[in-house]
Design a protein around this motif. Structure first.
Motif, PDB file in Angstrom:
ATOM      1  N   LEU A   1       0.832  -1.200   0.000  1.00  0.00           N
ATOM      2  CA  LEU A   1       0.000   0.000   0.000  1.00  0.00           C
ATOM      3  C   LEU A   1       0.870   1.256   0.000  1.00  0.00           C
ATOM      4  N   PHE A   2       1.970   1.222   0.751  1.00  0.00           N
ATOM      5  CA  PHE A   2       2.894   2.350   0.774  1.00  0.00           C
ATOM      6  C   PHE A   2       3.475   2.606  -0.612  1.00  0.00           C
ATOM      7  N   ALA A   3       3.889   1.544  -1.294  1.00  0.00           N
ATOM      8  CA  ALA A   3       4.443   1.674  -2.648  1.00  0.00           C
ATOM      9  C   ALA A   3       3.407   2.264  -3.603  1.00  0.00           C
ATOM     10  N   PHE A   4       2.146   1.863  -3.460  1.00  0.00           N
ATOM     11  CA  PHE A   4       1.071   2.421  -4.279  1.00  0.00           C
ATOM     12  C   PHE A   4       0.980   3.931  -4.080  1.00  0.00           C
ATOM     13  N   HIS A   5       1.028   4.386  -2.840  1.00  0.00           N
ATOM     14  CA  HIS A   5       0.921   5.816  -2.550  1.00  0.00           C
ATOM     15  C   HIS A   5       2.162   6.599  -2.976  1.00  0.00           C
TER      16      HIS A   5
ATOM     17  N   ILE B   1       5.742  17.461   0.763  1.00  0.00           N
ATOM     18  CA  ILE B   1       5.664  16.235   1.552  1.00  0.00           C
ATOM     19  C   ILE B   1       6.654  16.394   2.707  1.00  0.00           C
ATOM     20  N   THR B   2       6.147  16.528   3.905  1.00  0.00           N
ATOM     21  CA  THR B   2       7.018  16.814   5.043  1.00  0.00           C
ATOM     22  C   THR B   2       7.471  15.572   5.786  1.00  0.00           C
ATOM     23  N   ARG B   3       6.703  14.489   5.655  1.00  0.00           N
ATOM     24  CA  ARG B   3       7.060  13.280   6.395  1.00  0.00           C
ATOM     25  C   ARG B   3       6.470  12.053   5.721  1.00  0.00           C
ATOM     26  N   LEU B   4       7.225  10.983   5.700  1.00  0.00           N
ATOM     27  CA  LEU B   4       6.749   9.674   5.257  1.00  0.00           C
ATOM     28  C   LEU B   4       7.180   8.648   6.282  1.00  0.00           C
ATOM     29  N   ASP B   5       6.278   7.758   6.649  1.00  0.00           N
ATOM     30  CA  ASP B   5       6.639   6.640   7.514  1.00  0.00           C
ATOM     31  C   ASP B   5       6.866   5.453   6.585  1.00  0.00           C
ATOM     32  N   GLU B   6       8.103   5.226   6.236  1.00  0.00           N
ATOM     33  CA  GLU B   6       8.481   4.203   5.249  1.00  0.00           C
ATOM     34  C   GLU B   6       7.791   2.873   5.522  1.00  0.00           C
ATOM     35  N   GLY B   7       7.101   2.364   4.513  1.00  0.00           N
ATOM     36  CA  GLY B   7       6.463   1.071   4.607  1.00  0.00           C
ATOM     37  C   GLY B   7       5.151   1.047   5.381  1.00  0.00           C
TER      38      GLY B   7
END
Length: 76
Positions: free
Chosen positions: A17-21, A69-75
């Motif tokens: 789902l993360f990869a999709f986004h 994009i200020t933050r991503l929680d990888e995976g």
């Protein structure tokens, strides 16, 4: 600042789902149909610090937005 939050449950692994986004080609697919979303530019895959430019609306009523994009929680 306006913050929009929406929650959904999906029966797929979080990494998928993360990869999709992260794929900017999917932004229009996950955006509501109204107002119309049109991507102008964004790097892919999406990473923290990226700028995404798009319009919301139609014709002369469209508003151009720039999102950072200020933050991503990888995976996740």
């Amino acid at each position: 600042m306006t913050v929009v939050v929406r929650s959904s449950t999906y029966r797929v692994p979080p990494e998928r789902l993360f990869a999709f986004h992260q794929d900017v080609a999917n932004l229009a697919r996950i955006s509501p149909p109204v107002p119309r979303f049109t991507l102008i530019s964004a790097p892919s895959p999406t990473r923290a610090g990226d700028l995404q430019e798009f319009t919301l609306g139609l014709g002369p009523l469209a508003v151009r937005w720039t999102a950072r994009i200020t933050r991503l929680d990888e995976g996740r």
